[in-house]
Design a protein around this motif. Structure first.
Motif, PDB file in Angstrom:
ATOM      1  N   ALA A   1      16.073   9.600  10.041  1.00  0.00           N
ATOM      2  CA  ALA A   1      15.596   9.012  11.060  1.00  0.00           C
ATOM      3  C   ALA A   1      16.299   9.066  12.738  1.00  0.00           C
ATOM      4  N   GLN A   2      17.787   8.862  11.815  1.00  0.00           N
ATOM      5  CA  GLN A   2      19.276   8.922  12.983  1.00  0.00           C
ATOM      6  C   GLN A   2      19.534  10.014  12.983  1.00  0.00           C
TER       7      GLN A   2
ATOM      8  N   ASN B   1      10.963   0.923  10.010  1.00  0.00           N
ATOM      9  CA  ASN B   1      12.450   2.601   9.689  1.00  0.00           C
ATOM     10  C   ASN B   1      12.819   1.577  10.100  1.00  0.00           C
ATOM     11  N   PHE B   2      14.099   1.996   9.154  1.00  0.00           N
ATOM     12  CA  PHE B   2      15.122   0.981   9.820  1.00  0.00           C
ATOM     13  C   PHE B   2      16.017   1.715  11.305  1.00  0.00           C
ATOM     14  N   GLU B   3      15.401   2.961  11.409  1.00  0.00           N
ATOM     15  CA  GLU B   3      16.571   3.362  12.435  1.00  0.00           C
ATOM     16  C   GLU B   3      15.356   3.623  14.010  1.00  0.00           C
TER      17      GLU B   3
ATOM     18  N   PHE C   1      16.046  -7.286   3.746  1.00  0.00           N
ATOM     19  CA  PHE C   1      16.390  -7.027   2.431  1.00  0.00           C
ATOM     20  C   PHE C   1      14.667  -7.450   1.655  1.00  0.00           C
TER      21      PHE C   1
ATOM     22  N   CYS D   1      18.678  -5.517  15.667  1.00  0.00           N
ATOM     23  CA  CYS D   1      19.312  -5.126  14.836  1.00  0.00           C
ATOM     24  C   CYS D   1      18.039  -5.562  13.889  1.00  0.00           C
ATOM     25  N   LEU D   2      17.659  -7.592  13.866  1.00  0.00           N
ATOM     26  CA  LEU D   2      17.815  -8.084  12.239  1.00  0.00           C
ATOM     27  C   LEU D   2      16.599  -7.430  11.725  1.00  0.00           C
TER      28      LEU D   2
ATOM     29  N   LYS E   1      17.844 -13.036   3.069  1.00  0.00           N
ATOM     30  CA  LYS E   1      19.165 -12.567   2.737  1.00  0.00           C
ATOM     31  C   LYS E   1      19.679 -13.574   1.920  1.00  0.00           C
TER      32      LYS E   1
ATOM     33  N   ALA F   1      16.640  -0.580  19.037  1.00  0.00           N
ATOM     34  CA  ALA F   1      16.715  -0.251  17.150  1.00  0.00           C
ATOM     35  C   ALA F   1      18.353  -0.809  17.586  1.00  0.00           C
TER      36      ALA F   1
ATOM     37  N   ALA G   1      26.986  -7.500  12.722  1.00  0.00           N
ATOM     38  CA  ALA G   1      25.890  -8.118  12.343  1.00  0.00           C
ATOM     39  C   ALA G   1      25.079  -7.128  12.068  1.00  0.00           C
ATOM     40  N   CYS G   2      25.163  -6.017  12.768  1.00  0.00           N
ATOM     41  CA  CYS G   2      23.580  -5.079  13.309  1.00  0.00           C
ATOM     42  C   CYS G   2      23.022  -4.396  12.463  1.00  0.00           C
ATOM     43  N   TYR G   3      24.202  -4.098  10.857  1.00  0.00           N
ATOM     44  CA  TYR G   3      23.880  -3.491   9.878  1.00  0.00           C
ATOM     45  C   TYR G   3      23.348  -2.014   9.915  1.00  0.00           C
ATOM     46  N   TYR G   4      23.982  -1.617  10.824  1.00  0.00           N
ATOM     47  CA  TYR G   4      23.586  -0.193  10.895  1.00  0.00           C
ATOM     48  C   TYR G   4      24.373   0.446  10.227  1.00  0.00           C
TER      49      TYR G   4
ATOM     50  N   ARG H   1      16.642  -4.285   9.958  1.00  0.00           N
ATOM     51  CA  ARG H   1      18.157  -4.350   8.947  1.00  0.00           C
ATOM     52  C   ARG H   1      18.051  -5.404   8.521  1.00  0.00           C
ATOM     53  N   PRO H   2      18.616  -5.418   6.860  1.00  0.00           N
ATOM     54  CA  PRO H   2      18.709  -4.549   6.158  1.00  0.00           C
ATOM     55  C   PRO H   2      17.694  -4.689   5.405  1.00  0.00           C
TER      56      PRO H   2
ATOM     57  N   MET I   1      25.318  -0.363   6.814  1.00  0.00           N
ATOM     58  CA  MET I   1      24.735  -0.289   6.071  1.00  0.00           C
ATOM     59  C   MET I   1      24.004   0.105   5.401  1.00  0.00           C
ATOM     60  N   VAL I   2      22.637   0.293   6.357  1.00  0.00           N
ATOM     61  CA  VAL I   2      21.843   0.998   5.835  1.00  0.00           C
ATOM     62  C   VAL I   2      21.650   2.372   5.793  1.00  0.00           C
ATOM     63  N   ARG I   3      23.116   3.028   6.076  1.00  0.00           N
ATOM     64  CA  ARG I   3      23.389   4.806   6.962  1.00  0.00           C
ATOM     65  C   ARG I   3      24.614   4.613   5.148  1.00  0.00           C
TER      66      ARG I   3
ATOM     67  N   LEU J   1      16.563 -12.508   8.712  1.00  0.00           N
ATOM     68  CA  LEU J   1      17.334 -12.556   7.758  1.00  0.00           C
ATOM     69  C   LEU J   1      17.983 -13.447   6.883  1.00  0.00           C
TER      70      LEU J   1
END
Lengths: 672, 329, 159, 193, 322
Positions: A347-348, E170-172, E164, E157-158, E89, E195, D76-79, E161-162, D81-83, E85
């Motif tokens: 997606a990115q 979707n992450f993105e 857990f 974000c949280l 987590k 995001a 800590a946006c975790y981008y 993502r991630p 980590m997921v990418r 999170l």
């Protein structure tokens, strides 16, 4: 039967085995502890598979009159034949030799020297007990049907088909699409030489179309495969074309007249349109069109028939039905190719959301002179010429979230894109890469050339492509955000166009394919070859070969090489007229068989027939593949399996348990 | 006991039910031939005799001994060894001596469990909780009864056996045939088969003699015979009834299936089979009509007691011989 | 290895998938416990329950049966037959006091050396935890089982 | 970290980082592709990108790594980590590095010396009340770390109070003793790391 | 439907309006909240920076409370993304990392508590509304559609993502909040940075860094002409709302985009009053925006400062700027 005279030969395999297993001790142990089991000689040697090693065995067979041989070395899948031949040369029936693996199963997988040595001993005593029960066998000979089936009409399949046909043997080529040509037909230029793809491919396609030895079946799919090497029966489904090929001249009028256009998802990779009655591209082979039933106005509404009205030879036939055709072949080559990874999953990178992000295949069509833009490079709007182009390598490759493997072609493809983009638009081109992999002939030179052309090479895997501007310079651009790892700083590079070098992935139906042809897939989904280095085009299934991307991502030269290699293997077999097969077969003792018919439906090859008159079952050795399921299934113990008899396996179990289960006293060798 | 010139004949029952004796008597007038040709020296069921008389005999002085019953206790073992010593030809007679038969089903439990069942379940009237003692003192002195072993064994697990005659009991016509043979051998008209041979039986399996129609087998459900209407013509196994016929040695003329009842396997394994139960298991499992583990498990629930089912007659003679509880007590 | 109990495990492999998985584990130098000794069959469908009983009665502490993944059998569908036998055999042996955990059925394709390695290690630990089986069909175990103390041996009553 | 058969050796800095990170961070899998550094929102302000940091960890550059501001600038946006194509638990590793740099007292050397102070102030309230306390946090933290910023902060603080979005007094949970003993035990265990 | 409820520190005060509105929309949707008794702070993103075992134990105490207080199989709901999170987590790593889990339980034990990893399933408020209740149910409750209100759906974000546990978007490029706002009748504008990070605690550690992150979001929202940014995390709301003025000062910009919680907009769509939804506590006045959908928001009343307590630290005296 007197007690057997057994020779035991322990291989060092240099230090491969000797490094972890005390081979001298093992040999000594075998000579002493297994003497009462008939071991008259036990030797260890640096390389048993070397000619000297083999002579060692041959000498003992002749001089000591060995009646059985056990070699403890590598996996039977590598050297069983070698040692059997050695025995044969010395006048001992090759099937009286047993190769046990103390490399793959011991030295390579264990670290504790003591434990490894102990296990090696156990394995050898297992081999000794087993070999006592071996019988002298003769390999089975089955005739080979001279015809060959080639599945897939891409460059690999085309190469294979032509090689075989030119050698004078019949070939059936089955292709799913309306035309052969595969992915290569979609490309414009081919790296590293940049010669025109069509120019080198179409002549070969035409050859296939015209070759007297090749039966071309396009718009068709293999539905079922029966039989075994030398004698496969294949069922092919011929999808209805709704065009009488015997009448059609390929004049193309129907395509002109067809009032309906649809997006061409296959050949134009969704970047262009085609009519509902169509040939994918002008040089298609065969040149007969097909009617796309899903979209045809006639099939939907029951009216139109424009194509039929205008066809000068009345070749259009809306009544056509699918046909199932049976063909007999001796061998099969699978060249089923690959699918392109769907970049939407990342997606990115915004593919599918951001208009000017394109896939590699889309770009190929862009640059193709016969493509939707006549070879001109525009943005999605179809008019603007990009001033800056970003090419992102490894899109979906080398990424555990998508595909863990390297797609092999992307580096060169991306460099080719860089060159073409520059050549066609003079744009600034940025290539974003993790590593540049250009190992083959003239590849790195091409890389140099692209550098000379002033392409910006940025080492860093792109983090994201966004249209979210920061400041005016970004306005209306796509911003490629990346860490330039060579300077260790984050960069945001505004561009007009982004091209994703998408991964090559297995065909979505690869599992069905593997199942139908009795092959196995790697966890990634590529078909598995018999040996990754030494037998790359053969498979575990006798008589079935693989070529091209079906086996794994590869470029055109490699695909062609594999196609030719597979063809060579096939031709070699055909010329032997018959092939020797392992005499591993089941037989039913007619006396013992009570005709209970338990075994009758255990055989997937229908090799077991039941005689109603005599009320007994019988195995047809020609059909039997030797799996032994019926042997294990017979309640009366009336079925025996040569090569893997109950006695052999039971004895091996005793052997394996023998020297560490102290209390298991071995009664003297029973006399069968 | 007369000492005429006739060869000596003995028959003994160890752990058994006596059915074998009846089967022998069941050969009708043939029994007279036995008397005519043999001097019966020892046959507890038919005549009074003491072990000491046998002990007194010369080794190998008995020509033919039919030994039925399994080895459950030290007395069985003692007599087995004794008769082996005294006999020229020792025949393991009947399923018990051959493979353990019903007594050997006790090998699935410990002696303790067995005695408990016998002496202290509600069906037993034993208010004082009396348990058998190996030694018991009475005014006349000490009484001894034999000591039970943790598990039942077959005759040939104790002593070498010359011939095997399976069946529970062996079919009378087979017994008659064997006796005929021996007599002919005595008269020099025939040869004895090689030692270790199974006599008085066929060498295929029960299905060979079974008259029922049969097809390819696919089983979706195992039925108990009392729960279904049986097709009188069709193979019972195909009807989901667990018939041991396919794995059981022929020789009985498939009496049970003919009578509409599944073969229970009393003639033991076919020639050269190492483990009866696993042959039957593999056959039954092979024809289960499912590839889904859960469904298979469900179908197998139709066999509530697999060990008892597949080793009904053969446990002592099987590869495993007994259950863990037998040897762990 | 210390003085901990080392189980002996017999593994049956099929010639086309699991045996090659073992080969692959070797070629890739993956490491697994040396307690498993493999027997090569053409197909898991060749697996005769007799083999398993033979191994257990002969002193093995566990038996591992391996074959191609369901649907991927080189002989089309024979591994399903192996599965049926395995499931029935496990029930029968359970009645005989052999813990079901001493038997294991594993599917591993020719490419899955890692899975093979992993499953072997897991199984070895599983059997190790169960301890020795040591079925007393012969040897000292057998002797002890049927030995009767002299004073217990019954004598005939001779008044 | 995947079990490979390597000879026993004293744990390296790399080993320590992995050991101090929960789960399996897969740090050894880094292929230096820069996806993390590219994805990081505060990447431009970091003195080293995470990628560079990982290379330095491998090279055993303890001082340089633990005095880097990178972990402290991690939002800590975790981008990342997921990418991360190698599925490395980058964000978790950043937390590990923060803890280590505090343990080794190296954070002062870096360009975010006050960062741990904020965390410390924050958790002081948590440890004493069981809840966080924004007013106290803001005032105390800023007094001790950016006294000058107090000017800037004040209107916001007052605004928060006005809007009724900030308490004047911290809340305290009932099980405070229980929480205290839990945390005491925990710290003792962490010390054993 | 019944859920355990873990509000978290923010919802007590600075995000009290989130708490109010969440409860206000829960009622009509048939969601019943059972608030954990005596829950403690999740440690935010701070505790983990100081002490690993302590940080996990702090969270685990809450999970343990949930395990004992909630009926088996009841999910725990956290409206705050950061709490969400931390709860997921901690549970995740306690499952993956046996030694860590052991340590944490030893610590809990010191307080007479225990937690079995994997026994409590924590989910974000947004997740249960879109998943368990479903958009149709929501649509059915809408009586005052937010027609014409241009909403930028901001996820932060949280929540995505991630992922857990209970990864639900979707992450993105998540879309669930967009869909939720659409069924409430709002006109959801594209918002590419949906995001991306709001700066988290960086406002405290390095304001320039934080302000830049906030600026990017505001810029992006402004570019798409959003009347209001809707969020589902107290930290995001705080940063975008409270620091908007500082951004404008720092970058010489003049953004003025109100930031509301998704539950507040839902509430309005459900016809609830601005008061019951706690609207009016924002720094950026939402009234102009809400006027577009005909919602009257009374001016916020001044709270009278409470009597200071002993623990309280002296509030620095500063000339109040206007």
């Amino acid at each position: 039967m007197a007690q057997e005279k057994i020779g035991v030969y322990v291989c060092h395999c240099g230090s491969n085995i000797a490094g972890t297993v005390d081979v001298e001790d093992v040999a000594k142990w075998a000579a002493e502890q297994l003497h009462h089991r008939g071991v008259v000689v036990a030797r260890d040697y640096k390389f048993m598979c070397s000619s000297l090693g083999q002579e060692l065995i041959e000498k003992d067979i002749k001089q000591l009159g060995l009646t059985r041989v056990v070699v403890a070395a590598c996996s039977p899948h590598l050297h069983e034949r070698t040692f059997r031949t050695a025995c044969k040369n010395a006048g001992l029936n090759p099937y009286l030799c047993e190769l046990v693996s103390i490399r793959e199963q011991v030295s390579w997988v264990h670290t504790d020297k003591v434990a490894a040595t102990e296990k090696a001993k156990a394995i050898i005593s297992g081999g000794v007990e087993r070999v006592i029960w071996h019988e002298a066998l003769e390999p089975l000979k089955v005739p080979i049907h001279p015809a060959t089936l080639v599945v897939g009409g891409g460059i690999a399949g085309i190469q294979a088909a032509l090689e075989i046909a030119d050698a004078g043997f019949p070939v059936y080529m089955v292709e799913r699409e309306p035309s052969i040509g595969g992915h290569m037909a979609q490309f414009d230029k081919t790296f590293p030489t940049l010669d025109c793809s069509a120019c080198i491919l179409t002549p070969k396609m035409v050859d296939v179309g015209n070759h007297p030895n090749i039966t071309l079946m396009t718009w068709s799919e293999v539905m079922r495969v029966d039989g075994y090497v030398g004698n496969f029966q294949v069922t092919v489904r011929q999808k209805p074309r709704y065009v009488k090929t015997e009448l059609c001249t390929g004049c193309g009028i129907c395509q002109e007249k067809c009032p309906k256009k649809v997006i061409d998802e296959v050949f134009e990779a969704g970047l262009g349109y085609r009519k509902v009655v169509y040939t994918p591209f002008p040089q298609a082979v065969p040149n007969y069109p097909v009617i796309d039933r899903e979209n045809c106005t006639y099939f939907i509404k029951g009216t139109c028939k424009a194509c039929q009205k205008f066809c000068p030879t009345e070749a259009i036939d809306f009544e056509q039905k699918e046909e199932f055709i049976q063909i007999d072949v001796g061998q099969i080559i699978l060249a089923t190719g690959y699918d392109l990874f769907d970049p939407r999953k990342i997606a990115q990178y915004g593919y599918g959301r951001l208009a000017n992000v394109f896939s590699s295949l889309e770009f190929e069509r862009f640059t193709n002179a016969a493509g939707p833009t006549g070879g001109k490079l525009y943005l999605r709007d179809g008019v603007t010429v990009p001033k800056t182009v970003a090419i992102i390598h490894c899109s979906g490759s080398r990424d555990k979230n998508y595909n863990n493997y390297c797609s092999n072609i992307c580096c060169m493809q991306s460099l080719k894109f860089a060159h073409l983009a520059k050549e066609k638009t003079g744009a600034e081109v940025y290539n974003f890469y993790i590593d540049i992999r250009t190992p083959a002939k003239a590849y790195d030179e091409f890389y140099q050339r692209v550098l000379e052309e002033g392409t910006h090479m940025i080492r860093g895997r792109v983090a994201e492509v966004t249209d979210a501007a920061r400041g005016t310079k970004d306005e209306g651009k796509l911003i490629v955000q990346v860490e330039d790892t060579l300077i260790g700083k984050q960069r945001r590079i505004p561009v007009d166009m982004v091209i994703l070098s998408a991964a090559l992935v297995p065909r979505k139906d690869h599992h069905e394919t593997a199942r139908m042809f009795g092959l196995s897939c790697s966890s990634d989904g590529w078909l598995i070859e018999r040996h990754p280095k030494l037998d790359p085009v053969a498979t575990m299934t006798e008589g079935i070969f693989i070529a091209g991307c079906a086996q794994g991502p590869k470029d055109i030269p490699a695909s062609v090489a594999q196609g030719a290699a597979a063809a060579a293997r096939v031709i070699g077999k055909i010329q032997q007229h018959e092939i020797a097969m392992e005499p591993v077969r089941a037989t039913v003792d007619q006396e013992k068989c009570s005709g209970c018919r338990i075994c009758n439906n255990l055989c997937p090859f229908n090799a077991i027939l039941f005689h109603e008159d005599r009320m007994v079952s019988e195995v047809n050795p020609a059909l039997c593949q030797g799996c032994g399921t019926c042997v294990a299934g017979c309640p009366a113990g009336a079925i025996t399996g040569t090569g893997f008899s109950n006695e052999q396996v039971l004895a091996q179990i005793d052997g394996l348990l023998l020297h560490n289960i102290k209390h298991l006293e071995m009664e003297a060798v029973p006399v069968p | 006991m007369t000492t005429n010139g006739k060869p000596k004949f003995a028959m003994y029952w160890a752990a058994s039910c006596g059915g074998c004796e009846i089967a022998v008597l069941n050969i009708h007038e043939k029994i007279l031939d036995v008397d005519a040709n043999f001097d019966v020296v020892f046959w507890p069921v038919a005549m009074d005799a003491k072990y000491k008389d046998v002990e007194a005999m010369e080794d190998g002085s008995i020509l033919l001994t039919l030994f039925n019953g399994a080895i459950r206790n030290d007395e069985n073992e003692h007599v087995a060894k004794l008769l082996r010593r005294k006999s020229k030809i020792l025949v393991a007679f009947g399923s018990c001596a051959n493979e353990g038969c019903m007594p050997a089903l006790a090998n699935l439990s410990s002696v303790q469990e067995m005695v408990d069942t016998a002496f202290s379940t509600i069906t037993t009237d034993n208010p004082n909780g009396i348990r058998p003692q190996v030694t018991f003192t009475v005014p006349e002195g000490d009484l001894h009864i034999p000591q039970l072993y943790p598990a039942v064994r077959t005759l040939d697990q104790i002593v070498p056996v010359d011939y095997y005659m399976p069946g529970c009991p062996p079919e009378s016509h087979q017994i008659a045939a064997v006796i005929d043979l021996v007599i002919q051998v005595l008269q020099g008209k025939a040869e004895l088969p090689p030692a270790g041979t199974v006599i008085g039986a066929g060498n295929s399996t029960c299905c060979d003699e079974c008259k029922r129609k049969r097809n390819e087998k696919l089983i979706k459900k195992f039925e108990r015979i009392q729960h279904v209407m049986i097709d009188p013509e069709l193979c019972l196994l195909e009807q989901g009834i667990l018939c041991s016929g396919p794995a059981t040695r022929s020789g009985c003329n498939a009496l049970c299936p003919a009578a509409g009842s599944p073969c229970i396997g009393c003639y033991g394994p076919a020639d050269g089979v190492l483990d009866y139960g696993s042959r039957l298991m593999t056959a039954v499992a092979s024809v289960i009509d499912s590839n889904d583990p859960d469904e298979i498990e469900h179908i197998l629930d139709g066999i509530p007691d697999p060990a008892g089912q597949f080793y009904r007659f053969n446990l002592a003679g099987s590869l495993m011989r007994f259950s863990k509880s037998a040897w762990q007590g | 290895m210390s003085d901990q109990f080392e189980p002996v495990i017999i593994g049956f492999t099929c010639n086309w998938c699991s045996y090659r998985a073992a080969d692959m584990a070797g070629t890739a130098r993956m490491k697994y416990a040396p307690n498993v000794r493999l027997i090569r069959l053409m197909c898991s469908g060749r697996l005769d329950p007799t083999f398993v009983l033979k191994a257990l009665a002969g002193g093995a502490d566990g038996v591992m049966i391996t074959g191609c993944h369901p649907g991927d059998c080189h002989y089309v569908s024979q591994n399903y037959k192996a599965m049926r036998r395995f499931l029935l055999m496990r029930r029968t042996l359970k009645q005989m006091g052999v813990e079901p955990e001493r038997l294991k059925l594993v599917w591993a394709s020719a490419a899955e050396g890692a899975i093979f390695t992993d499953e072997v290690n897991k199984f070895v630990e599983q059997v190790r935890a169960l301890g020795s089986l040591h079925w007393p069909t012969s040897g000292e175990g057998y002797e002890q089982m049927f030995a009767i103390p002299e004073h217990m041996i019954a004598k005939e009553v001779t008044p | 970290m995947a079990i490979a058969t390597t000879q026993a050796r004293a744990p390296t800095f790399f080993d320590r980082v992995v050991a101090a990170t929960p789960g399996d961070p897969h740090l050894e899998m880094c292929i230096q592709c820069g996806t993390c550094g590219g994805s990081c929102p505060s990447g431009p302000d970091m003195d080293h990108t995470p990628r560079a940091l990982f290379a330095m960890i491998n090279a055993g550059m303890i001082e340089k790594v633990l005095s880097s501001n990178t972990p402290w600038y991690c939002v800590a946006c975790y981008y990342c980590m997921v990418r991360c194509p190698q599925q490395i638990h980058i964000t978790d590793i950043m937390y590990t590095l923060k803890r280590m740099s505090i343990q080794e007292g190296l954070y002062q050397k870096g360009s975010a010396p006050e960062a741990p102070g904020f965390s410390q102030t924050f958790i002081d309230y948590v440890e004493n009340y069981g809840r966080s306390f924004e007013l106290g946090l803001a005032t105390r933290y800023h007094l001790s770390y950016h006294p000058l910023d107090m000017m800037k902060m004040a209107p916001m603080g007052i605004g928060m109070l006005r809007k009724g979005r900030m308490d004047l007094t911290p809340k305290k949970i009932k099980g405070m003793d229980q929480l205290k003993s839990i945390l005491a035990k925990a710290k003792e265990l962490e010390a054993k790391l | 439907m019944k859920y355990g409820y873990y509000p978290g520190c923010s919802l007590e005060k600075n995000a009290a309006s989130y708490d109010m509105s969440a409860k206000a929309v829960a009622r009509p949707l048939g969601i019943e909240f059972q608030e954990l008794q005596d829950w403690n702070c999740c440690g935010a993103s701070e505790y983990i920076s100081i002490n690993r075992v302590a940080a996990y134990s702090l969270v685990a105490r809450n999970l343990s409370l949930a395990e004992t207080q909630l009926e088996k199989g009841t999910d725990l709901v956290a409206p705050c993304s950061l709490c969400f999170l931390n709860l997921t987590k901690a549970d995740q790593y306690m499952q993956e990392d046996a030694p860590l889990s052991a340590k944490v339980n030893t610590a809990l034990n010191a307080g007479g508590m225990h937690y079995d990893p994997g026994s409590i399933h924590t989910r974000h408020l947004m997740h249960i509304i879109t998943e368990d209740i479903g958009l149709d149910e929501v649509a059915a409750r809408v009586i005052r559609p937010l027609t014409g209100l241009r909403v930028a759906a901001y996820y932060g974000c949280l929540i995505v993502r991630p992922g857990f546990q209970s990864k639900f978007d979707n992450f993105e490029y998540p879309t669930s909040l967009d869909r939720l706002m659409k069924v409430c009748g709002a006109q959801v504008v594209d918002f590419p940075l949906r995001a991306h990070c709001c700066g988290g605690h960086m406002t405290q550690i390095s304001q320039p860094v934080a302000l830049e992150l906030i600026r990017r979001l505001l810029e992006n929202a402004a570019e798409y002409k959003a009347d209001v940014i809707v969020t589902l995390c107290p930290m995001c709301q705080l940063n975008l709302d409270v620091y908007q003025a500082d951004v404008n000062k720092y970058f010489k910009t003049n953004y003025n985009i109100p930031v509301l919680y998704f539950t507040q907009l839902m509430g309005l769509a459900f016809g609830l009053s601005a008061q019951e939804l706690g609207i009016g506590k924002e720094f950026i006045d939402p009234r102009p925006a809400l006027a577009k959908i005909g919602v009257e928001v009374p001016p916020p009343e001044e709270p009278k400062p409470k009597k200071p307590s002993k623990e309280e630290l002296p509030m620095p005296r500063m000339p109040e700027e206007s």
